[in-house]
Design an enzyme around this catalytic site. Structure first.
Site, PDB file in Angstrom:
ATOM      1  N   LYS A  34       0.819  -1.222   0.000  1.00  0.00           N
ATOM      2  CA  LYS A  34       0.000   0.000   0.000  1.00  0.00           C
ATOM      3  C   LYS A  34       0.846   1.261   0.000  1.00  0.00           C
ATOM      4  CE  LYS A  34      -3.672  -0.414  -0.220  1.00  0.00           C
ATOM      5  NZ  LYS A  34      -4.456  -0.695  -1.450  1.00  0.00           N
ATOM      6  N   SER A  35       1.919   1.264  -0.796  1.00  0.00           N
ATOM      7  CA  SER A  35       2.768   2.452  -0.861  1.00  0.00           C
ATOM      8  C   SER A  35       2.956   2.940  -2.290  1.00  0.00           C
ATOM      9  CB  SER A  35       4.143   2.148  -0.237  1.00  0.00           C
ATOM     10  OG  SER A  35       4.821   1.146  -0.981  1.00  0.00           O
ATOM     11  N   GLY A  36       2.001   2.643  -3.154  1.00  0.00           N
ATOM     12  CA  GLY A  36       2.104   3.057  -4.549  1.00  0.00           C
ATOM     13  C   GLY A  36       2.625   1.955  -5.454  1.00  0.00           C
ATOM     14  N   THR A  37       2.597   0.712  -4.979  1.00  0.00           N
ATOM     15  CA  THR A  37       3.141  -0.416  -5.731  1.00  0.00           C
ATOM     16  C   THR A  37       2.486  -0.569  -7.100  1.00  0.00           C
ATOM     17  OG1 THR A  37       3.553  -1.574  -3.644  1.00  0.00           O
ATOM     18  CG2 THR A  37       3.600  -2.892  -5.651  1.00  0.00           C
ATOM     19  N   THR A  38       1.159  -0.505  -7.149  1.00  0.00           N
ATOM     20  CA  THR A  38       0.437  -0.726  -8.399  1.00  0.00           C
ATOM     21  C   THR A  38       0.827   0.310  -9.445  1.00  0.00           C
ATOM     22  OG1 THR A  38      -1.416  -1.601  -7.100  1.00  0.00           O
ATOM     23  CG2 THR A  38      -1.850  -1.062  -9.400  1.00  0.00           C
ATOM     24  N   TRP A  39       0.928   1.564  -9.037  1.00  0.00           N
ATOM     25  CA  TRP A  39       1.302   2.646  -9.957  1.00  0.00           C
ATOM     26  C   TRP A  39       2.710   2.425 -10.508  1.00  0.00           C
ATOM     27  CZ3 TRP A  39       2.839   8.270  -8.352  1.00  0.00           C
ATOM     28  CH2 TRP A  39       2.869   9.092  -9.486  1.00  0.00           C
ATOM     29  N   HIS A  74       7.987  -7.453  -1.749  1.00  0.00           N
ATOM     30  CA  HIS A  74       7.829  -6.717  -0.488  1.00  0.00           C
ATOM     31  C   HIS A  74       8.929  -7.106   0.511  1.00  0.00           C
ATOM     32  CE1 HIS A  74       4.149  -4.894  -1.684  1.00  0.00           C
ATOM     33  NE2 HIS A  74       3.340  -5.902  -1.440  1.00  0.00           N
ATOM     34  N   TYR A  91       6.981   8.465  -2.828  1.00  0.00           N
ATOM     35  CA  TYR A  91       5.667   8.623  -3.457  1.00  0.00           C
ATOM     36  C   TYR A  91       5.307  10.093  -3.614  1.00  0.00           C
ATOM     37  CZ  TYR A  91       0.697   7.792  -4.357  1.00  0.00           C
ATOM     38  OH  TYR A  91      -0.558   7.759  -4.923  1.00  0.00           O
ATOM     39  N   ARG A 119      -7.323   2.933  -4.325  1.00  0.00           N
ATOM     40  CA  ARG A 119      -8.046   3.586  -3.236  1.00  0.00           C
ATOM     41  C   ARG A 119      -8.295   5.047  -3.581  1.00  0.00           C
ATOM     42  NH1 ARG A 119      -6.264   6.059   1.417  1.00  0.00           N
ATOM     43  NH2 ARG A 119      -7.761   6.131   3.119  1.00  0.00           N
TER      44      ARG A 119
END
Length: 329
Positions: free
Chosen positions: A94-99, A158, A226, A290
């Site tokens: 949840k730290s911008g991984t997908t982007w 991760h 981020y 999100r």
């Protein structure tokens, strides 16, 4: 939120799993969990966030009996073979991984999908997590993507820096809800986070590990924040492209190629593409999208919580040149 990124890799997106592949994964998972159960029993444990317990291994907390777990870290350390041309995107959950997965995949493969081929771009039809998989989950596949001969191979992880498989550290490559567990209250989760008890945490030690590596080996580890990516996306995407070994040419910049990549990988575009469907059973694609904003923590943390995190962050990052805000943003 600070976000380290690791190095080289290329792989075509994996095809959807058939039922047989799913059965193979389940069998392989069971075998690995059984193989490391004796070592698991010797590890310190604490109340978990998602699973019943978190286990301390090599200074960091991990979940157990899941695709991304302490057992997979151990198995990867024992078996994974890195290539010098690999690229690994290393982040906290949840730290911008997908982007960043989308950006890295799009940058490395931009010459494969342009002009008449752009309409078939994988990011227009599938999740960034399919295009750039976690090495933690690939280990369960009968034919993992890391046996692919294509170069560079692209992967995410991760795993904390000091727990990465030895072959990754030595190869010269560049780094870049369980039904048995009840829901925790936000206050309980905050308390555990503040103590460092979170999957692949403590948060601060995870960040410091990759930051230290980026200072010692800047040619191998690129450290990104981020907040910086959001403030100046275009210039940071150009910086990322140079680091990956795929810099934009003057002609590409003049034609708007940088802005095209930014738009393709934007929160608005990716969230629309992934509005439906599942990454795998029980995990919908839209679960990875999100708000995509900096500073949303102000809508969830009390002033007291904010002060606590500020003090911990200052203590942990004292003397380090790290861009930081409240890590739970």
């Amino acid at each position: 939120m600070s976000m380290p990124i690791a190095s080289h890799a290329f792989s075509l997106p994996s095809v959807p799993k058939c039922s047989n592949e799913g059965k193979h994964e389940t069998t392989n998972m069971a075998l690995i969990f059984d193989q490391y159960k004796d070592r698991l029993a010797t590890l310190p444990k604490e109340k978990g966030w998602i699973t019943e317990n978190l286990y301390m291994y090599q200074g960091f907390w991990h979940q157990s009996s899941r695709r991304i777990s302490v057992e997979t870290v151990m198995a990867l350390q024992d078996t994974f073979k890195a290539h010098p041309t690999d690229i690994y995107l290393a982040t906290l959950p949840k730290s911008g991984t997908t982007w960043l997965k989308a950006l890295v995949f799009a940058l490395v493969n931009r010459n494969r999908y342009k002009d008449g081929h752009f309409s078939t771009h994988p990011l227009l039809v599938s999740s960034p997590h399919t295009c750039l998989p976690f090495i933690e989950t690939e280990i369960f596949r009968n034919t993992p993507m890391y046996v692919d001969s294509h170069s560079p191979r692209l992967f995410a992880t991760h795993i904390p820096y000091t727990s990465l498989p030895r072959s990754i550290l030595d190869s010269g490559c560049r780094l870049l809800r369980d039904k048995s567990r009840g829901l925790l209250t936000f206050e309980e989760t905050f308390e555990l986070f503040s103590k460092g008890i979170m999957p692949t945490g403590p948060y601060w030690d995870h960040v410091k590990g990759y930051h230290k590596a980026s200072l010692e080996h800047p040619e191998k580890v690129l450290f990104l924040a981020y907040e910086d990516m959001k403030i100046d996306t275009v210039n940071n995407v150009k910086r990322l492209a140079r680091y990956l070994g795929y810099p934009f040419t003057e002609e590409e910049e003049a034609e708007g190629a940088v802005e095209g990549i930014v738009k393709l990988c934007s929160f608005e575009n990716l969230s629309e593409v992934n509005k439906h469907g599942n990454l795998r059973e029980g995990i919908p694609n839209d679960a990875f999208f999100r708000e995509g904003k900096v500073g949303d923590w102000t809508n969830h943390l009390t002033d007291e919580m904010s002060s606590i995190l500020d003090e911990i962050t200052k203590e942990k990052f004292y003397g380090l040149d790290i861009t930081w805000n409240n890590p739970m943003c």
